[in-house]
Motif scaffolding. Sequence first.
Motif, PDB file in Angstrom:
ATOM      1  N   GLY A 340       0.794  -1.225   0.000  1.00 20.65           N
ATOM      2  CA  GLY A 340       0.000   0.000   0.000  1.00 20.65           C
ATOM      3  C   GLY A 340       0.823   1.269   0.000  1.00 20.65           C
ATOM      4  N   THR A 341       1.938   1.272   0.725  1.00 20.56           N
ATOM      5  CA  THR A 341       2.776   2.472   0.774  1.00 20.56           C
ATOM      6  C   THR A 341       3.621   2.655  -0.482  1.00 20.56           C
ATOM      7  OG1 THR A 341       4.535   1.222   1.889  1.00 20.56           O
ATOM      8  CG2 THR A 341       2.951   2.397   3.296  1.00 20.56           C
ATOM      9  N   GLY A 342       3.666   1.629  -1.320  1.00 23.13           N
ATOM     10  CA  GLY A 342       4.483   1.703  -2.526  1.00 23.13           C
ATOM     11  C   GLY A 342       5.913   1.262  -2.321  1.00 23.13           C
ATOM     12  N   MET A 343       6.254   0.765  -1.119  1.00 23.35           N
ATOM     13  CA  MET A 343       7.626   0.337  -0.848  1.00 23.35           C
ATOM     14  C   MET A 343       8.065  -0.769  -1.804  1.00 23.35           C
ATOM     15  SD  MET A 343       7.844   0.100   3.296  1.00 23.35           S
ATOM     16  CE  MET A 343       7.420   1.457   4.379  1.00 23.35           C
ATOM     17  N   VAL A 344       7.195  -1.750  -2.002  1.00 25.77           N
ATOM     18  CA  VAL A 344       7.583  -2.899  -2.803  1.00 25.77           C
ATOM     19  C   VAL A 344       7.861  -2.491  -4.244  1.00 25.77           C
ATOM     20  CG1 VAL A 344       5.238  -3.597  -3.444  1.00 25.77           C
ATOM     21  CG2 VAL A 344       7.027  -5.313  -3.290  1.00 25.77           C
ATOM     22  N   ASP A 345       7.101  -1.563  -4.789  1.00 25.94           N
ATOM     23  CA  ASP A 345       7.344  -1.100  -6.160  1.00 25.94           C
ATOM     24  C   ASP A 345       8.667  -0.355  -6.257  1.00 25.94           C
ATOM     25  OD1 ASP A 345       4.931  -2.144  -7.056  1.00 25.94           O
ATOM     26  OD2 ASP A 345       3.822  -0.317  -6.597  1.00 25.94           O
ATOM     27  N   HIS A 346       8.951   0.509  -5.297  1.00 25.22           N
ATOM     28  CA  HIS A 346      10.202   1.259  -5.319  1.00 25.22           C
ATOM     29  C   HIS A 346      11.416   0.327  -5.162  1.00 25.22           C
ATOM     30  CE1 HIS A 346       7.604   4.767  -4.868  1.00 25.22           C
ATOM     31  NE2 HIS A 346       8.650   5.523  -5.099  1.00 25.22           N
ATOM     32  N   MET A 347      11.277  -0.688  -4.305  1.00 29.33           N
ATOM     33  CA  MET A 347      12.369  -1.651  -4.122  1.00 29.33           C
ATOM     34  C   MET A 347      12.642  -2.406  -5.414  1.00 29.33           C
ATOM     35  SD  MET A 347      11.071  -3.032  -0.422  1.00 29.33           S
ATOM     36  CE  MET A 347      12.085  -4.505  -0.409  1.00 29.33           C
ATOM     37  N   ALA A 348      11.572  -2.860  -6.068  1.00 26.89           N
ATOM     38  CA  ALA A 348      11.730  -3.625  -7.307  1.00 26.89           C
ATOM     39  C   ALA A 348      12.348  -2.761  -8.401  1.00 26.89           C
ATOM     40  CB  ALA A 348      10.376  -4.164  -7.757  1.00 26.89           C
ATOM     41  N   ASN A 349      11.845  -1.526  -8.541  1.00 23.56           N
ATOM     42  CA  ASN A 349      12.378  -0.637  -9.579  1.00 23.56           C
ATOM     43  C   ASN A 349      13.840  -0.301  -9.324  1.00 23.56           C
ATOM     44  OD1 ASN A 349       9.909  -0.546 -10.909  1.00 23.56           O
ATOM     45  ND2 ASN A 349       9.195   1.247  -9.776  1.00 23.56           N
ATOM     46  N   TRP A 350      14.191  -0.118  -8.055  1.00 20.20           N
ATOM     47  CA  TRP A 350      15.589   0.179  -7.728  1.00 20.20           C
ATOM     48  C   TRP A 350      16.502  -0.974  -8.118  1.00 20.20           C
ATOM     49  CZ3 TRP A 350      18.943  -2.263  -4.263  1.00 20.20           C
ATOM     50  CH2 TRP A 350      20.165  -1.609  -4.045  1.00 20.20           C
ATOM     51  N   LEU A 351      16.052  -2.206  -7.819  1.00 19.68           N
ATOM     52  CA  LEU A 351      16.877  -3.370  -8.160  1.00 19.68           C
ATOM     53  C   LEU A 351      17.037  -3.505  -9.673  1.00 19.68           C
ATOM     54  CD1 LEU A 351      15.591  -5.973  -5.559  1.00 19.68           C
ATOM     55  CD2 LEU A 351      17.929  -5.130  -5.767  1.00 19.68           C
ATOM     56  N   VAL A 352      15.944  -3.279 -10.409  1.00 20.15           N
ATOM     57  CA  VAL A 352      16.024  -3.379 -11.870  1.00 20.15           C
ATOM     58  C   VAL A 352      16.933  -2.291 -12.433  1.00 20.15           C
ATOM     59  CG1 VAL A 352      14.704  -3.193 -14.009  1.00 20.15           C
ATOM     60  CG2 VAL A 352      13.773  -4.496 -12.084  1.00 20.15           C
ATOM     61  N   ASP A 353      16.825  -1.071 -11.874  1.00 18.40           N
ATOM     62  CA  ASP A 353      17.631   0.045 -12.377  1.00 18.40           C
ATOM     63  C   ASP A 353      19.116  -0.123 -12.093  1.00 18.40           C
ATOM     64  OD1 ASP A 353      15.356   1.234 -13.327  1.00 18.40           O
ATOM     65  OD2 ASP A 353      15.082   2.573 -11.608  1.00 18.40           O
ATOM     66  N   VAL A 387       7.395  -7.405 -11.262  1.00 16.90           N
ATOM     67  CA  VAL A 387       8.805  -7.248 -11.641  1.00 16.90           C
ATOM     68  C   VAL A 387       9.153  -8.018 -12.909  1.00 16.90           C
ATOM     69  CG1 VAL A 387      11.186  -7.585 -10.877  1.00 16.90           C
ATOM     70  CG2 VAL A 387       9.436  -6.898  -9.232  1.00 16.90           C
ATOM     71  N   LEU A 388       8.644  -9.240 -13.035  1.00 13.95           N
ATOM     72  CA  LEU A 388       9.048 -10.088 -14.157  1.00 13.95           C
ATOM     73  C   LEU A 388       8.781  -9.462 -15.525  1.00 13.95           C
ATOM     74  CD1 LEU A 388      10.320 -12.766 -14.936  1.00 13.95           C
ATOM     75  CD2 LEU A 388       8.054 -13.812 -14.861  1.00 13.95           C
ATOM     76  N   PRO A 389       7.626  -8.837 -15.756  1.00 12.74           N
ATOM     77  CA  PRO A 389       7.424  -8.205 -17.071  1.00 12.74           C
ATOM     78  C   PRO A 389       8.477  -7.143 -17.394  1.00 12.74           C
ATOM     79  CG  PRO A 389       5.332  -8.413 -15.923  1.00 12.74           C
ATOM     80  CD  PRO A 389       6.404  -8.761 -14.938  1.00 12.74           C
ATOM     81  N   VAL A 390       8.938  -6.415 -16.379  1.00  9.49           N
ATOM     82  CA  VAL A 390       9.987  -5.415 -16.598  1.00  9.49           C
ATOM     83  C   VAL A 390      11.287  -6.095 -16.986  1.00  9.49           C
ATOM     84  CG1 VAL A 390      11.308  -3.546 -15.532  1.00  9.49           C
ATOM     85  CG2 VAL A 390       8.890  -3.847 -14.948  1.00  9.49           C
ATOM     86  N   LEU A 391      11.639  -7.179 -16.289  1.00 11.81           N
ATOM     87  CA  LEU A 391      12.855  -7.930 -16.618  1.00 11.81           C
ATOM     88  C   LEU A 391      12.763  -8.534 -18.016  1.00 11.81           C
ATOM     89  CD1 LEU A 391      13.406  -9.761 -13.199  1.00 11.81           C
ATOM     90  CD2 LEU A 391      14.719  -7.835 -14.099  1.00 11.81           C
ATOM     91  N   ALA A 392      11.579  -9.043 -18.378  1.00  5.81           N
ATOM     92  CA  ALA A 392      11.403  -9.641 -19.703  1.00  5.81           C
ATOM     93  C   ALA A 392      11.550  -8.600 -20.799  1.00  5.81           C
ATOM     94  CB  ALA A 392      10.032 -10.306 -19.793  1.00  5.81           C
TER      95      ALA A 392
END
Length: 464
Positions: A340-353, A387-392
């Motif tokens: 809900g806070t968006g933490m998980v999205d920011h963590m995933a995007n940071w790892l991908v970046d 996350v997987l669609p971004v990695l793909a």
Amino acid sequence: MLTILGFAMIATFLVLIMMKKMSPIAALVLIPALFCVFVGKGAQLGDYVIDGVSSLAPTAAMLMFAIVYFGVMIDVGLFDPIVRAILKFCKADPMRIVVGTALLAAIVSLDGDGSTTFMITVSAMYPLYKRLKMSLVVMTGVAAMANGVMNTLPWGGPTARAATALKVDATDIFVPMIPALAVGLVAVVALAYVLGLRERRRLGTLTLDEVLVREDETETVLVGAGAAADAGKASVGSGGPAGRDDAADDDFQGLDPHRATLRPKLYWFNALLTVALLTAMIMELLPIPVLFLIGAALALTVNFPHIPDQKARIAAHADNVLNVSGMVFAAAVFTGVLTGTGMVDHMANWLVDTIPEGMGPHMGLVTGLLSLPLTYFMSNDGFYFGVLPVLAEAGQAHGVSTLEIARASIVGQPLHMSSPLVPAVYVLVGMAKVEFGDHTRFVVKWAVLTSLVILAAGILFGII
């Protein structure tokens, strides 16, 4: 900032439970609530928790009725033949017992449900570990890793999620991965062998008579039946050593062969009911919580037609039901705040970046490596659909096929099955009476090793 707070929240949770400063339920509730306030979204905490509870409520219902169902099946003796076969193989050798744990967990995992696997495995093996004073975290660790490898079956969840997220066929993901997954399963059995040898060196090799003498000096522990009777002591007769060995073979049962809840005349009814239930689950004829609700009602009604007996069976398994369902709802607070806070999205995007540009052609390897921490710190839904669609997409830009990315994404499952966000792991540690922190501290390194073996085998065979 949300990225840092997300990692800090997870790290705080893991440190506190591994140091046993907080119970898992308290940590799952209080730590995310505190971090939600830090983020400045304390006013939305109620909404986040309700969203988390709503998403996990079907899982909690499934676990509640699955525990009742399989508890009743254990009570009435459905799994006794399997238990006897495993015990016959294991005897009183710690090495064989640990290897038997891995094999039993792998076989039972064919139904695709981790909670079922852990209930059956712990019910069969717990008495052996207790009688020989073996390490219970070895049992939980080996069972979790074996189930993690088998969790990649198309009906187990991760493979189906990867196929859905990337719009490919689950068969095209799983079938080519079979050699690598087989290597991973062999690695789990080999690790079980090594851990078993370590337990054998610590405890020594005992005969069944010695185990039963030790049992005479300690309290008998029974699992699964809620049975009132003890598991039978060895009868020491005057017939010499041979007579003692025969008595030991009869008494070293794991589950009490004389418990009052046995229903031998209904064995085939219970077997067919269980097969029908698992078949319906695999074919997705009804939602899994509904199937187990109906199954539990049928099992109780047919095996225990008198209402007082039904109440007694439910009461016998109430502790497990309460502990597991309570843990699931507590985990809903953690996942609700994380999402809900968006933490998980920011963590995933940071790892991908953070992936270097030069690693683009090796996105299969990168995806496999990222699947370890991401599926541990995130739910499978979050990883595979977020996350997987971004990695793909990143892989396609460098000529790496979507199928290769999908196959690499499932290699982290041996570690994922011990994630604090996986409800089934609380069934495992709860029934085994193991602290979640102790289980985590023991299993993480071995689960990471198993996942890396699968990844290496996939690369070696040209699958990834």
